[in-house]
Each structure stands twice: as structure tokens, then as C-alpha cells.
Design a protein around this motif. Sequence first.
Motif, short mmCIF file in Angstrom:
data_model
loop_
_atom_site.label_atom_id
_atom_site.label_comp_id
_atom_site.label_asym_id
_atom_site.label_seq_id
_atom_site.Cartn_x
_atom_site.Cartn_y
_atom_site.Cartn_z
N ILE A 266 6.03 -13.22 4.11
CA ILE A 266 7.39 -12.66 4.19
C ILE A 266 7.44 -11.45 5.12
O ILE A 266 8.47 -10.79 5.22
CB ILE A 266 7.92 -12.27 2.80
N SER A 267 6.33 -11.15 5.78
CA SER A 267 6.29 -9.97 6.63
C SER A 267 7.10 -10.18 7.90
O SER A 267 7.40 -11.31 8.30
CB SER A 267 4.84 -9.62 6.99
N LYS A 268 7.43 -9.06 8.55
CA LYS A 268 8.18 -9.11 9.80
C LYS A 268 7.23 -9.42 10.97
O LYS A 268 6.01 -9.51 10.80
CB LYS A 268 8.88 -7.77 10.03
N THR A 269 7.82 -9.55 12.12
CA THR A 269 7.04 -9.88 13.32
C THR A 269 5.95 -8.84 13.56
O THR A 269 6.23 -7.63 13.63
CB THR A 269 7.96 -9.96 14.54
N ASN A 270 4.72 -9.31 13.66
CA ASN A 270 3.56 -8.46 13.94
C ASN A 270 3.31 -7.38 12.88
O ASN A 270 2.62 -6.40 13.15
CB ASN A 270 3.69 -7.80 15.32
N GLN A 271 3.89 -7.56 11.70
CA GLN A 271 3.51 -6.69 10.58
C GLN A 271 2.20 -7.22 10.01
O GLN A 271 2.04 -8.42 9.79
CB GLN A 271 4.57 -6.69 9.48
N VAL A 272 1.25 -6.31 9.74
CA VAL A 272 -0.05 -6.70 9.23
C VAL A 272 -0.28 -6.03 7.87
O VAL A 272 -0.10 -4.81 7.73
CB VAL A 272 -1.19 -6.31 10.19
N ILE A 273 -0.66 -6.82 6.87
CA ILE A 273 -0.98 -6.29 5.54
C ILE A 273 -2.49 -6.31 5.39
O ILE A 273 -3.12 -7.38 5.40
CB ILE A 273 -0.33 -7.13 4.43
N THR A 274 -3.10 -5.13 5.29
CA THR A 274 -4.55 -5.04 5.11
C THR A 274 -4.86 -4.85 3.64
O THR A 274 -4.04 -4.31 2.87
CB THR A 274 -5.14 -3.86 5.91
N TYR A 275 -6.05 -5.28 3.25
CA TYR A 275 -6.47 -5.13 1.86
C TYR A 275 -7.89 -4.57 1.80
O TYR A 275 -8.78 -5.01 2.54
CB TYR A 275 -6.41 -6.45 1.10
N ARG A 276 -8.11 -3.61 0.91
CA ARG A 276 -9.44 -3.03 0.70
C ARG A 276 -9.69 -2.85 -0.78
O ARG A 276 -8.78 -2.44 -1.51
CB ARG A 276 -9.54 -1.68 1.40
N HIS A 277 -10.92 -3.15 -1.20
CA HIS A 277 -11.33 -2.88 -2.58
C HIS A 277 -12.51 -1.93 -2.58
O HIS A 277 -13.45 -2.08 -1.79
CB HIS A 277 -11.72 -4.17 -3.32
#
Length: 414
Positions: A266-277
Motif C-alpha cells: 500500500i506504499s506510495k511510489t518509491n516509498q521503502v519500508i525497512t525492518y530491523r530486529h
Amino acid sequence: MENARLLQAVITTALDGIITVDSSGMIERINPAGLKIFGYQNDELVGQNVSILMPEPDRSEHHQYMQHYRKTGEKKSIGKIREVIGQRKDGTQFPLRLAVSEVQYLDRMIYTAFLHDLTREKETEEILKKYTGELEELVEERTKSLQQMLTELQQAKEELHQSLEKEKELSHLKSRLVSMASHELRTPLSAMQLSIALIEKYLERSERVPVVKYLHQLKNAIGNLNAILNEFLSAEKLEIGITTPVNRLFDVLKFAEELRDEMQLISKTNQVITYRHTGSERQINLDQYLIRHCLTNLITNAVKYSGENTVIEFSTEITDQQYLFTVKDNGIGIPENDHALIFEPFFRAHNTGNISGTGLGLSIVDSYVNLMNGEIHFTSSLNQGTQFTLSFCKTKDETKDTLQTPSINTDFTY
């Protein structure tokens, strides 16, 4: 002679008892009133020691008192009015008012005792004391009753005030709900109506590409409408108190990666969701449904209020004492004046403009976090982005039994 007769008549007719006693304490004379008071005949008292009219221990002490008085001249009762206890012939005791005077008569000293029976006065006094006590008790009861009534009235006043305040708040919320619903529901419905009309138009021309485009828009509008209705339903369940957390162990890495992948769609154009644990553990004990709802809302907001070509940071951490979830964006931020109200139902920050939203999301997140005994904190500045952190304390059993894995510090970028 005439004066002596007059004096004798006065003594004889006096209402109070009059007794004359010699220096050794022997009764010489007693008037009729005195005889009546003590219940004796005249010949039963004349020549008797006056102590016969006293109860113990006064009777035993009287002889010592007379000896002490004759030796020292110290007067303890002579010339004074006192209340004492007398004893009648039948042994009954009663209160007396006693006044003793000494008279030098010829070559000897005579003592005259004036006696007034206080029985009726004392009975009246006891009755008055009893009535006074009852009246005081009645006044005390009435005072307590009035105080309780005043307390209840004050409590009722406070409850009424609270009810009125809640009624005002409810009325305000309803007004905001009607205003928000009329706007937010109209937007997806209008999009659906327009998309259907355009689909019909392009179907008539047999043009496939525009149809697919507007079907996608229709799908998004239905999704938005469904999200709005879900928020209303969640708020209603919280309001009536039927939402209860059910904690179970689950793998936070697997959970977070799946959630990140879903949100990337559902992100916008070139939006990046990063994840870290961060942390050596990957098992957490929380209500997976509620925590998913909270994180979905926070990430959705980060997507919605951030521009294209931006990065949204999503992270989880397990420490010795806590579970931590963080969502950070570089979006429009929350004005400082709105910070205090951000978790209020139907409240939306003043800089949201035409960006759609119900104002229920963060309120529901806050309620879910509280239900799971957690805390929610945020930092935000206008046009500088926002960071939300959810924290939950581990139980003692969890600190012992949580599955251990090698130290993990992963950074996944979609």
C-alpha cells in the motif's frame, strides 16, 4: 421572753431541718422538719452523736474531725455550704445541702446545722440530665443525618456534573462523528460510483486497459470504506468493553516480516519500508491480533502522511525486561499544539488537510496498548517526521522461558 418564743416558733415551722449540737457532737435539739427528713422521733435523736445521721465512712471520720478541730481550730466545714450525703433511720441515703455555724452561748460553744433535703432537686436534675442527653443524642443523630444528606447531595451534584460533562462530550463526539462520517464515507463511495460509471463506458468500447485501471481504483475505494467501518467496529467494541487480550507466544520476526510485506503493497511510489530486529530472542507473548492492528495503523499513517521517495523505519526489539516496537517516518509531523489531543477519539491534527482519515486510529491503538498493559510514546515535529514506540513489560516467567536464539540484528529492506 417574747423574742425567745418568736425564735422558737420560727425554728419549729421552718421547712428545712435545724439541729443544734454541743462541742462533743451530741445533738441537743432538732426541729420537726429535721425529724421528718431523717425519719426519727425527737427522743431517738436528742443525746445521740450527730454522726448517727451520716453514712460510712463519714460517720467514722466525724469523731476524728471534731478532735482535730478542737486541737487546731482548723475549720473544714464550719461556715461553708456543702453538699453531703445523709442517712435516714431506715438506712437509705440521700443528698443534703449542709451549712454549719458556731455560736458562743454563755460559756460554751454550740454548733447549728441547717439541712435542706436535695432529693427532689437531684431527681429533677437527673431527669433534666437524661432529657439533655437524649436531646444531645437526637441532635447528634439529626446532625449526622444532615451531614450524610449533604454528603449524598454533594455526591449527587458531582455525579450529575460528571454526567452532564460526559453528555456534552458524547454530544461533541457524535457531532464530530457525523461530520467525519459524512466526509470520509462520501469520498470512497463517490470514487466507487465514478469508477463504475467509467467501467461501464469503457466496456461499451471494449477498451481493457482503462477498465483494469478503474477496477483497481474501485478496489482501493472498497478497501478504504472497509477500513473505516472496521475502525468504527473496533471503537464500539472498546466502548462496551468486550475486547479482551489473549496472549500467546509467536515468532516476532516472522510476524514483522509478513506485516512489512503487506504494508509495502500500500506504499506510495518509491516509498521503502525497512525492518530491523534487535535482541537475542525472537519469541514474544502478546495478543497477536491487537499488536498487528496497532502496528498496521501506525505504518499506514506513516505511509499516508509521508511523501513519495521516502523511507519508513519499522523495528522490533526484545530486551531482558521489555518488548519494543517502533515506527518512524519523515512525513509532515504533528504540530506541537496537537500533541496533547492526538489520542482523543475523532481528533485529527490541524495540518492533515485533505488527507483522508477518521481520527479513530490512534485512539484505538492507545486503548489496545493499555489493554495489554503497555505504554505508547511518540516524538514529532512539524515537517520533521514522527516516531511512535510501543513498550510492553515481560512477566517473570517470560524472562526465564523465552526461546533463545543467536544474537540478531537484521535490517530488511523491501
